[in-house]
Design an enzyme around this catalytic site. Structure first.
Site, PDB file in Angstrom:
ATOM      1  N   LYS A 174     112.586  84.377  73.900  1.00 21.99           N
ATOM      2  CA  LYS A 174     113.300  83.093  74.085  1.00 21.99           C
ATOM      3  C   LYS A 174     114.580  83.210  73.261  1.00 21.99           C
ATOM      4  CE  LYS A 174     114.621  78.753  73.583  1.00 21.99           C
ATOM      5  NZ  LYS A 174     115.969  79.076  73.068  1.00 21.99           N
ATOM      6  N   GLU A 247     111.739  84.872  59.931  1.00 20.39           N
ATOM      7  CA  GLU A 247     112.966  85.360  59.285  1.00 20.39           C
ATOM      8  C   GLU A 247     113.928  84.176  59.240  1.00 20.39           C
ATOM      9  OE1 GLU A 247     113.177  88.097  57.864  1.00 20.39           O
ATOM     10  OE2 GLU A 247     111.837  89.497  58.861  1.00 20.39           O
ATOM     11  N   CYS A 281     122.770  85.231  57.943  1.00 20.50           N
ATOM     12  CA  CYS A 281     121.732  84.772  57.007  1.00 20.50           C
ATOM     13  C   CYS A 281     121.898  85.434  55.640  1.00 20.50           C
ATOM     14  CB  CYS A 281     120.357  85.070  57.577  1.00 20.50           C
ATOM     15  SG  CYS A 281     120.163  86.784  58.044  1.00 20.50           S
ATOM     16  N   GLU A 379     122.151  76.095  52.646  1.00 20.35           N
ATOM     17  CA  GLU A 379     122.778  77.128  53.473  1.00 20.35           C
ATOM     18  C   GLU A 379     123.912  76.484  54.270  1.00 20.35           C
ATOM     19  OE1 GLU A 379     120.746  78.689  57.004  1.00 20.35           O
ATOM     20  OE2 GLU A 379     121.117  80.693  56.217  1.00 20.35           O
TER      21      GLU A 379
HETATM   22  P1  NAD Z   1     117.474  77.439  65.065  1.00 22.50           P
HETATM   23  O1  NAD Z   1     116.269  77.330  64.220  1.00 22.50           O
HETATM   24  O2  NAD Z   1     118.199  76.230  65.424  1.00 22.50           O
HETATM   25  O3  NAD Z   1     117.094  78.143  66.466  1.00 22.50           O
HETATM   26  C1  NAD Z   1     116.515  79.415  66.556  1.00 22.50           C
HETATM   27  C2  NAD Z   1     115.749  79.522  67.861  1.00 22.50           C
HETATM   28  O4  NAD Z   1     114.629  78.650  67.830  1.00 22.50           O
HETATM   29  C3  NAD Z   1     116.555  79.146  69.097  1.00 22.50           C
HETATM   30  O5  NAD Z   1     116.237  80.044  70.120  1.00 22.50           O
HETATM   31  C4  NAD Z   1     116.037  77.752  69.406  1.00 22.50           C
HETATM   32  O6  NAD Z   1     116.161  77.381  70.751  1.00 22.50           O
HETATM   33  C5  NAD Z   1     114.590  77.888  69.019  1.00 22.50           C
HETATM   34  N1  NAD Z   1     113.903  76.621  68.742  1.00 22.50           N
HETATM   35  C6  NAD Z   1     114.438  75.443  68.330  1.00 22.50           C
HETATM   36  N2  NAD Z   1     113.448  74.521  68.139  1.00 22.50           N
HETATM   37  C7  NAD Z   1     112.277  75.140  68.423  1.00 22.50           C
HETATM   38  C8  NAD Z   1     110.910  74.740  68.390  1.00 22.50           C
HETATM   39  N3  NAD Z   1     110.548  73.509  68.035  1.00 22.50           N
HETATM   40  N4  NAD Z   1     109.963  75.650  68.712  1.00 22.50           N
HETATM   41  C9  NAD Z   1     110.311  76.906  69.060  1.00 22.50           C
HETATM   42  N5  NAD Z   1     111.586  77.347  69.121  1.00 22.50           N
HETATM   43  C10 NAD Z   1     112.562  76.474  68.803  1.00 22.50           C
HETATM   44  O7  NAD Z   1     118.417  78.488  64.336  1.00 22.50           O
HETATM   45  P2  NAD Z   1     119.867  78.983  64.772  1.00 22.50           P
HETATM   46  O8  NAD Z   1     120.862  77.918  64.541  1.00 22.50           O
HETATM   47  O9  NAD Z   1     119.803  79.601  66.127  1.00 22.50           O
HETATM   48  O10 NAD Z   1     120.116  80.178  63.736  1.00 22.50           O
HETATM   49  C11 NAD Z   1     120.675  79.984  62.472  1.00 22.50           C
HETATM   50  C12 NAD Z   1     119.621  80.127  61.419  1.00 22.50           C
HETATM   51  O11 NAD Z   1     118.955  81.360  61.564  1.00 22.50           O
HETATM   52  C13 NAD Z   1     120.202  80.154  60.012  1.00 22.50           C
HETATM   53  O12 NAD Z   1     119.428  79.356  59.172  1.00 22.50           O
HETATM   54  C14 NAD Z   1     120.104  81.607  59.618  1.00 22.50           C
HETATM   55  O13 NAD Z   1     120.026  81.829  58.224  1.00 22.50           O
HETATM   56  C15 NAD Z   1     118.858  82.018  60.314  1.00 22.50           C
HETATM   57  N6  NAD Z   1     118.828  83.467  60.496  1.00 22.50           N
HETATM   58  C16 NAD Z   1     117.971  84.201  59.748  1.00 22.50           C
HETATM   59  C17 NAD Z   1     117.950  85.584  59.886  1.00 22.50           C
HETATM   60  C18 NAD Z   1     117.021  86.437  59.080  1.00 22.50           C
HETATM   61  O14 NAD Z   1     116.868  87.597  59.427  1.00 22.50           O
HETATM   62  N7  NAD Z   1     116.408  85.941  58.025  1.00 22.50           N
HETATM   63  C19 NAD Z   1     118.834  86.194  60.770  1.00 22.50           C
HETATM   64  C20 NAD Z   1     119.692  85.400  61.509  1.00 22.50           C
HETATM   65  C21 NAD Z   1     119.694  84.036  61.379  1.00 22.50           C
END
Ligand code: NAD
Length: 526
Positions: A174, A247, A281, A379
């Site tokens: 997804k 992550e 991140c 963040e």
């Molecule tokens: P997000 O949590 O908004 O979304 C991530 C994914 O989850 C998307 O595909 C979204 O559609 C899905 N999603 C949203 N609600 C959901 C639910 N209730 N159930 C299942 N899936 C759901 O995050 P984002 O804005 O896409 O990414 C940014 C964040 O990701 C930042 O906090 C960043 O630090 C983190 N990040 C972490 C790493 C790591 O390796 N630790 C790497 C990249 C990004």
């Protein structure tokens, strides 16, 4: 003229959503929203494929990975352009941060089959005297749900997908609603190289589609994204006891010691804070500089930041592209405003960049900030760098650890031994010395963090272990000998047990041997 979309959330229906170029706000495509029924169908297809794929020899699975690597190399320009258009990052970063880590990971496993867990003999110590042996077969888990963010739309999911499928699992991805076309291109790559149907599947949509996938019949969830969504996923996964890897976010500190190579470290700081428009991140989200060099160091960082060229990623001279969305840019504005209200000094930036249509925010450096400010404690995930100073090693370690996150950290110095000692005291999944951000690209090393930065690891030997289960096989070759712990308990057996313990676990236990032999002779198992 191309359709311009000011805010992505403007155009979405129950069945479709839009992909928009964040630099130009041009519409790139209209994409299907997978509802629960369609998600379940894809998961079911992945289960069917698993029954065949999991039995295919590893060597054969790796042939598909070689073909995918070759396909990516042959279609490099198109792939780069798509990543840059849909995510916004400069073309160079589409290669360095999205494509290179994937090619390297593929190449690593193609050339290092031994890094893929399959069979392991276990030493049984004393038990082997009884002609017993054990081994482990690492077996695939089944269908892996991979839910990903938009910031590294190719390298994050693709690395996880490769590790999942080479270990014999099948995948349902997804992707982020901001970068669906890149995920559909991944499906195209696997399709073009003839990967069997159902091994890799994509379900596009918003958060609800992700939520449908979490509650579907999947065997593990590998989630990369925000802390808030990670917590929701973990709670939902608990309903089926589905294991999770999370992550999540970071607020990664950069520590600059007074003996640093100033020219090098200031360039590293500028890149570490602003690469991918700060939407990393592991980007440098807060900096601590030894106060004795602070003026000179901060001057250099500001000077170099002012030279950065902001623009459309497809322009080869662009250093910093747009942010991904209006919502993400609004978080940055909110954090900067909070800092401004509390008396922060903005040395450069501090406002939106309005020369272009997209979501651009100027690279921003602030001083006069502290840990009570949102910009230091939460963040931000944008092109901002708050800088603080410190007087002692003890003080800066305390400041670095004063965070709910623990993803990565970096220490910059010419005294490597001192830095190693400090690294041991810093709470983070990775501490880099004289480098930052880039360790995600090292496919051999574990990626992940502690505290609210997540659970589990991806990449390296710990990452690949997340995709297998150890199945223990135990062999007892004494098939005609009754075990001394089976029924037939009596006083003699009790003594036999005690003498055995004495022989095995006390110094000079050998004196128990004559009595133990006598007990054995009198032993009457059922
Ligand atoms: P997000 O949590 O908004 O979304 C991530 C994914 O989850 C998307 O595909 C979204 O559609 C899905 N999603 C949203 N609600 C959901 C639910 N209730 N159930 C299942 N899936 C759901 O995050 P984002 O804005 O896409 O990414 C940014 C964040 O990701 C930042 O906090 C960043 O630090 C983190 N990040 C972490 C790493 C790591 O390796 N630790 C790497 C990249 C990004």
């Amino acid at each position: 003229m191309a359709l311009l979309i000011k805010d992505k959330s403007e155009i979405k229906t129950a069945n479709t959503f839009t992909s928009v170029n964040p630099a130009t706000l041009e519409l790139l495509g209209e994409i299907d929203v997978f509802n629960k029924e369609r998600v379940d169908l894809r998961v079911s297809k992945a289960h069917d494929a698993f029954s065949i794929w999991s039995k295919i020899p590893l060597e054969e699975r790796l042939i598909y990975i070689s073909k995918a690597r070759d396909y990516i190399m042959d279609n490099l320009d198109n792939l780069c352009e798509l990543i840059t258009k849909e995510n916004g990052k400069p073309l160079v970063e589409s290669i360095s941060a999205d494509i290179l880590p994937v090619l390297d990971l593929m190449d690593y496993y193609i050339k290092n089959k031994n890094a893929i867990p399959s069979h392991e003999n276990i030493s049984l110590g004393k038990w082997s005297l009884l002609n017993k042996s054990s081994y482990i077969e690492y077996v695939p888990l089944g269908v892996i749900a991979i839910i990903s963010p938009w910031n590294f739309p190719f390298s994050i999911p693709m690395g996880q997908i490769i590790q999942a499928i080479i270990t014999g699992n099948t995948v349902v991805l997804k992707p982020s609603e901001h970068t669906p076309l890149i995920a559909l291109e991944m499906a195209n790559i696997f399709n073009k190289i003839g990967l069997p149907d159902g091994v890799f599947n994509v379900v596009t949509g918003l958060g609800e589609t992700g939520s449908n996938l979490v509650s579907a019949r999947v065997n593990k969830i590998v989630f990369t994204g925000s802390v808030a969504t990670g917590k929701k996923i973990m709670a939902a996964a608990a309903q089926n006891l589905t294991p999770v890897v999370l992550e999540l976010g970071g607020k990664d500190p950069m520590i600059v010691l007074k003996d640093v190579n100033m020219s090098n470290a200031s360039s590293g700081a500028v890149w570490g804070a602003f690469t991918n428009s700060g939407q990393v991140c592991a980007s440098v989200e807060r900096m601590y500089v030894d106060e004795s060099i602070a003026d000179e160091f901060i001057y250099e960082v500001v000077r170099k930041t002012k030279k950065l060229r902001q623009g459309i990623g497809l322009d080869k001279n662009t250093d910093i592209g747009p942010m991904i969305s209006l919502a993400q840019m609004n978080i940055v504005k909110d954090h900067v405003q909070d800092a401004r209200d509390r008396g922060a000094k903005i040395l450069t930036g501090g406002e939106q960049f309005n020369d272009l249509a997209g979501y651009f925010y100027k690279p921003t450096i602030l001083t006069n900030v502290n840990h009570d400010f949102k910009i230091v404690s939460e963040e931000t995930f944008g092109p901002v760098l708050p800088i603080m100073t410190f007087k002692s090693e003890e003080e800066v370690i305390k400041m670095a650890n004063d965070s709910k996150y623990a993803l990565t950290a970096s220490i910059w110095t010419t005294d490597i031994e001192r830095a190693k000692n400090m690294a041991n005291q810093i709470e983070a999944g990775t501490v880099s010395i004289n480098d930052c951000v880039s360790t995600f690209a090292l496919c051999q090393t574990p990626w992940g963090g502690g505290k609210e930065s997540g659970i589990g690891r991806t990449h390296g030997k710990f990452g690949i272990m997340e995709f297998v289960e150890p199945k223990h096989i135990h062999v007892d070759k004494n098939y005609n000998m009754k075990k001394f712990w089976w029924y037939g308990y009596d006083e003699n057996r009790l003594d036999l047990m005690k003498q055995s313990l004495k022989l095995l676990f006390t110094n000079g236990g050998v004196t128990a041997l004559p009595q133990l032999i006598k007990d054995l002779m009198k032993n009457k198992p059922l």
